[in-house]
Scaffold this active site. Structure first.
Site, PDB file in Angstrom:
ATOM      1  CE  LYS A  22      86.469  36.056  50.608  1.00  0.00           C
ATOM      2  NZ  LYS A  22      85.727  37.116  49.926  1.00  0.00           N
ATOM      3  CG  ASN A  23      82.395  35.629  51.058  1.00  0.00           C
ATOM      4  OD1 ASN A  23      83.332  36.425  51.140  1.00  0.00           O
ATOM      5  ND2 ASN A  23      82.237  34.820  50.033  1.00  0.00           N
ATOM      6  NE  ARG A  92      80.507  43.506  44.383  1.00  0.00           N
ATOM      7  CZ  ARG A  92      79.806  44.044  43.421  1.00  0.00           C
ATOM      8  NH1 ARG A  92      80.389  44.786  42.525  1.00  0.00           N
ATOM      9  NH2 ARG A  92      78.511  43.851  43.345  1.00  0.00           N
ATOM     10  CB  CYS A 116      88.299  41.201  40.747  1.00  0.00           C
ATOM     11  SG  CYS A 116      86.809  40.281  40.967  1.00  0.00           S
ATOM     12  NE  ARG A 121      82.520  40.729  42.129  1.00  0.00           N
ATOM     13  CZ  ARG A 121      83.029  40.142  43.217  1.00  0.00           C
ATOM     14  NH1 ARG A 121      84.321  40.045  43.345  1.00  0.00           N
ATOM     15  NH2 ARG A 121      82.237  39.701  44.164  1.00  0.00           N
ATOM     16  N   PRO A 122      79.216  45.117  38.568  1.00  0.00           N
ATOM     17  CG  PRO A 122      77.354  44.911  37.195  1.00  0.00           C
ATOM     18  CD  PRO A 122      78.649  44.240  37.538  1.00  0.00           C
ATOM     19  CB  ILE A 123      77.301  48.758  42.583  1.00  0.00           C
ATOM     20  CG1 ILE A 123      77.604  50.121  41.945  1.00  0.00           C
ATOM     21  CG2 ILE A 123      78.573  48.082  43.059  1.00  0.00           C
ATOM     22  CD1 ILE A 123      78.196  51.135  42.937  1.00  0.00           C
ATOM     23  CG  ASP A 124      73.124  47.101  37.937  1.00  0.00           C
ATOM     24  OD1 ASP A 124      74.066  46.434  38.416  1.00  0.00           O
ATOM     25  OD2 ASP A 124      72.259  46.583  37.222  1.00  0.00           O
ATOM     26  CG  ASP A 305      82.620  32.215  45.960  1.00  0.00           C
ATOM     27  OD1 ASP A 305      82.204  32.714  47.016  1.00  0.00           O
ATOM     28  OD2 ASP A 305      82.631  32.827  44.883  1.00  0.00           O
ATOM     29  CB  ILE A 327      77.377  33.372  39.539  1.00  0.00           C
ATOM     30  CG1 ILE A 327      76.485  32.237  40.035  1.00  0.00           C
ATOM     31  CG2 ILE A 327      77.319  34.584  40.457  1.00  0.00           C
ATOM     32  CD1 ILE A 327      75.029  32.613  40.225  1.00  0.00           C
ATOM     33  NE  ARG A 397      91.061  40.039  48.119  1.00  0.00           N
ATOM     34  CZ  ARG A 397      90.325  40.763  47.274  1.00  0.00           C
ATOM     35  NH1 ARG A 397      90.699  40.917  46.026  1.00  0.00           N
ATOM     36  NH2 ARG A 397      89.198  41.331  47.670  1.00  0.00           N
TER      37      ARG A 397
HETATM   38  C1  EPZ Z   1      79.369  37.720  47.008  1.00  0.00           C
HETATM   39  O1  EPZ Z   1      79.786  38.682  46.038  1.00  0.00           O
HETATM   40  C2  EPZ Z   1      80.640  37.045  47.493  1.00  0.00           C
HETATM   41  N1  EPZ Z   1      81.515  38.026  48.125  1.00  0.00           N
HETATM   42  C3  EPZ Z   1      81.358  36.369  46.321  1.00  0.00           C
HETATM   43  O2  EPZ Z   1      82.492  35.670  46.848  1.00  0.00           O
HETATM   44  C4  EPZ Z   1      80.409  35.354  45.693  1.00  0.00           C
HETATM   45  O3  EPZ Z   1      81.036  34.793  44.548  1.00  0.00           O
HETATM   46  C5  EPZ Z   1      79.109  36.060  45.262  1.00  0.00           C
HETATM   47  O4  EPZ Z   1      78.517  36.731  46.407  1.00  0.00           O
HETATM   48  C6  EPZ Z   1      78.087  35.077  44.706  1.00  0.00           C
HETATM   49  O5  EPZ Z   1      77.798  34.114  45.642  1.00  0.00           O
HETATM   50  C7  EPZ Z   1      81.268  38.407  49.395  1.00  0.00           C
HETATM   51  O6  EPZ Z   1      80.323  37.974  50.021  1.00  0.00           O
HETATM   52  C8  EPZ Z   1      82.230  39.386  50.002  1.00  0.00           C
HETATM   53  P1  EPZ Z   1      76.492  39.135  43.816  1.00  0.00           P
HETATM   54  P2  EPZ Z   1      78.725  39.768  45.465  1.00  0.00           P
HETATM   55  O7  EPZ Z   1      76.083  40.532  44.059  1.00  0.00           O
HETATM   56  O8  EPZ Z   1      77.829  40.194  46.546  1.00  0.00           O
HETATM   57  C9  EPZ Z   1      75.907  40.635  39.357  1.00  0.00           C
HETATM   58  C10 EPZ Z   1      84.752  35.055  47.012  1.00  0.00           C
HETATM   59  O9  EPZ Z   1      85.507  34.415  46.268  1.00  0.00           O
HETATM   60  N2  EPZ Z   1      75.497  41.920  39.964  1.00  0.00           N
HETATM   61  O10 EPZ Z   1      75.594  38.020  44.269  1.00  0.00           O
HETATM   62  O11 EPZ Z   1      79.489  40.793  44.725  1.00  0.00           O
HETATM   63  C11 EPZ Z   1      77.393  40.379  39.550  1.00  0.00           C
HETATM   64  O12 EPZ Z   1      78.148  41.043  38.550  1.00  0.00           O
HETATM   65  C12 EPZ Z   1      83.810  36.096  46.427  1.00  0.00           C
HETATM   66  O13 EPZ Z   1      84.683  34.898  48.258  1.00  0.00           O
HETATM   67  C13 EPZ Z   1      75.028  42.940  39.137  1.00  0.00           C
HETATM   68  O14 EPZ Z   1      74.930  42.784  37.934  1.00  0.00           O
HETATM   69  O15 EPZ Z   1      77.926  38.856  44.425  1.00  0.00           O
HETATM   70  C14 EPZ Z   1      77.484  38.879  39.430  1.00  0.00           C
HETATM   71  O16 EPZ Z   1      77.520  38.524  38.071  1.00  0.00           O
HETATM   72  C15 EPZ Z   1      83.942  36.217  44.924  1.00  0.00           C
HETATM   73  N3  EPZ Z   1      74.678  44.124  39.697  1.00  0.00           N
HETATM   74  C16 EPZ Z   1      76.168  38.402  40.065  1.00  0.00           C
HETATM   75  O17 EPZ Z   1      75.280  39.545  40.037  1.00  0.00           O
HETATM   76  C17 EPZ Z   1      74.759  44.347  41.053  1.00  0.00           C
HETATM   77  O18 EPZ Z   1      74.410  45.452  41.521  1.00  0.00           O
HETATM   78  C18 EPZ Z   1      76.317  37.929  41.494  1.00  0.00           C
HETATM   79  O19 EPZ Z   1      76.815  38.996  42.244  1.00  0.00           O
HETATM   80  C19 EPZ Z   1      75.237  43.294  41.877  1.00  0.00           C
HETATM   81  C20 EPZ Z   1      75.592  42.089  41.310  1.00  0.00           C
END
Ligand code: EPZ
Length: 414
Positions: A22-23, A92, A116, A121-124, A305, A327, A397
């Site tokens: 999926k990812n 997301r 969720c 899950r911010p996007i900063d 995960d 995380i 999902r």
């Molecule tokens: C990916 O999410 C995966 N999703 C997640 O899998 C997985 O848990 C995660 O990576 C960590 O491995 C997909 O690939 C579709 P991150 P992503 O950006 O990219 C913070 C599942 O169950 N953060 O590495 O959203 C964030 O809040 C899903 O399959 C910011 O603060 O993960 C989190 O605490 C769940 N600002 C941490 O970083 C940002 O701009 C990791 O997030 C981006 C992230």
């Protein structure tokens, strides 16, 4: 029927073939928009997140059709358009469309991706990195308006190795003028897969899988055919099921080299493992061992995960274990449901203390998100009695057909 029913207590016996990742497929679907031609993807999991992403791509004029596990996409007549609100908001991974739409069209409007239960899950980090590549991003009430008519390579260092932000940078930098050096990049296998896919379209990306990725932008990307790698989180889920329910199983086509941290934890729990080629034989001769201390961390550490599936398995392991979730800020929600089955879990902030019990009781359970739902399936399969797991759609999902897989492993599922 938004529930599944599991009769627990019988040891496992059977095998499962691991679905496509999926990812990996979700960012690759976004990347496919960067070629005006046809993209053929093999081994795509038939999960609702992929269905939602395809609806979003169609909102931008991309044609898409599924032929079994093959997806055929044609992004020839892509337009900036607008993602259908109900889909983009719920998922997301729609945020990855920013990088790919800016690369192909120079502009994009995107509803805010959903948060969720596992965290805000911010996007900063995404926005800061894309701005460094020349994107102008305006946060409007309904969503994000982005313009980037001339992306330029840059030296970017992420404050955290965010998987999604790494993917967004790679997606835009692939078509930027000049070279981008991305430091403190995520190292997950899904990043390597995305870069391999983009390189198969003519991109020039090196260093994927390490902390520094170097992308030399190219004028255009061409059509390609690509096979999606197997899903390491689905494989890890069934490995942890073996630790919880006992018995003997075979995983076929699991990406074993991506599961070293999980295999190490299973070894500590007393689960016997033997790999032959792409097949992994697991058996847990009796009650698994607890007494573990596991922290989730970015790859190659123990994956967040699989934290909830591990929690479910440790509920029955002999001894007291500790899990630190480093995380996401609220990924212990499933502990409440497990406690209703008789589990002994104490949560303190990012730390969960699990004291193994002799048995869990089946009952009426509610999934609240994807991996927590999978964890309930593990607990139900190992519990005494029958369980009903409601809100099954969360599990669908990410798991193509968990009923088929559990039955193949010898779990009694209705
Ligand atoms: C990916 O999410 C995966 N999703 C997640 O899998 C997985 O848990 C995660 O990576 C960590 O491995 C997909 O690939 C579709 P991150 P992503 O950006 O990219 C913070 C599942 O169950 N953060 O590495 O959203 C964030 O809040 C899903 O399959 C910011 O603060 O993960 C989190 O605490 C769940 N600002 C941490 O970083 C940002 O701009 C990791 O997030 C981006 C992230």
């Amino acid at each position: 029927m938004d529930y599944l029913e599991i009769e627990g207590g019988s040891p496992l016996c059977g095998e499962v073939r691991i679905q496509g990742s999926k990812n990996a497929v979700l960012p690759i679907l976004c990347a496919a928009l960067e070629s005006p031609g046809v993209t053929v993807l093999e081994n795509c999991p038939d999960i609702s997140d992929v269905g939602a992403m395809l609806e979003i791509l169609k909102g931008y004029g991309c044609r898409a059709r599924r032929e079994g596990s093959r997806l055929v996409l044609d992004a020839g007549s892509l337009h900036s358009g607008r993602a259908p609100e109900d889909y983009a908001g719920m998922m997301r991974s729609s945020i990855m469309l920013l990088g790919s739409l800016l690369a192909r069209l120079g502009e994009a409007f995107l509803p805010y991706p959903g948060g969720c239960v596992i965290g805000k899950r911010p996007i900063d980090i995404h926005l800061q990195a894309l701005r460094q590549l020349g994107a102008e991003l305006k946060e409007e009430p309904e969503g994000l308006r982005a313009v980037c008519t001339h992306p330029r390579g840059a030296r970017i260092c992420l404050p955290f190795p965010s998987v999604g932000a790494t993917e967004n940078v790679v997606l835009l930098a692939a078509r930027a003028e000049g070279v981008t050096v991305l430091q403190n990049a995520a190292r997950e296998p899904e990043i390597v897969e995305l870069c391999r896919f983009l390189n198969s379209m003519g991109a020039r990306i090196e260093g994927a899988g390490t902390g520094t990725i170097r992308i030399r932008g190219v004028e255009r990307l061409h059509e390609t055919k690509y096979r999606i790698m197997p899903d390491r989180i689905v494989a890890g889920t069934y490995m942890l099921l073996a630790a919880a329910a006992g018995g003997k199983i075979v995983l076929k086509g699991a990406p074993l080299e991506q599961l070293m941290a999980v295999r190490q934890v299973l070894k500590q729990m007393g689960v016997r493992q033997e790999s032959q080629g792409r097949e992994l034989f697991l058996w847990c001769p009796g009650r698994s061992r607890g007494g573990l201390a596991v922290c989730t961390s970015p790859y190659p550490g123990f994956p967040t995960d699989l934290q909830s599936p591990l929690m479910a398995a440790l509920c029955l392991a002999a001894g007291e274990s500790v899990i630190e979730e480093r995380i996401f800020e609220s990924r212990f929600k499933i502990a409440e449901e497990l406690a209703r089955m008789g589990a002994d879990i104490r949560i303190q902030g990012s730390r969960a203390e699990i004291r193994g019990v002799e048995r869990l009781r089946g009952g009426r359970l509610k999934a609240r998100e994807l991996r927590g739902g999978a964890a309930l399936c593990i607990a139900a399969a190992a519990a005494e009695g029958t369980s009903r797991i409601y809100q099954y759609h969360y599990i669908a999902r990410g798991y193509e057909n968990i009923i088929r897989d559990l039955k193949g492993l010898g779990v009694v599922v209705h």
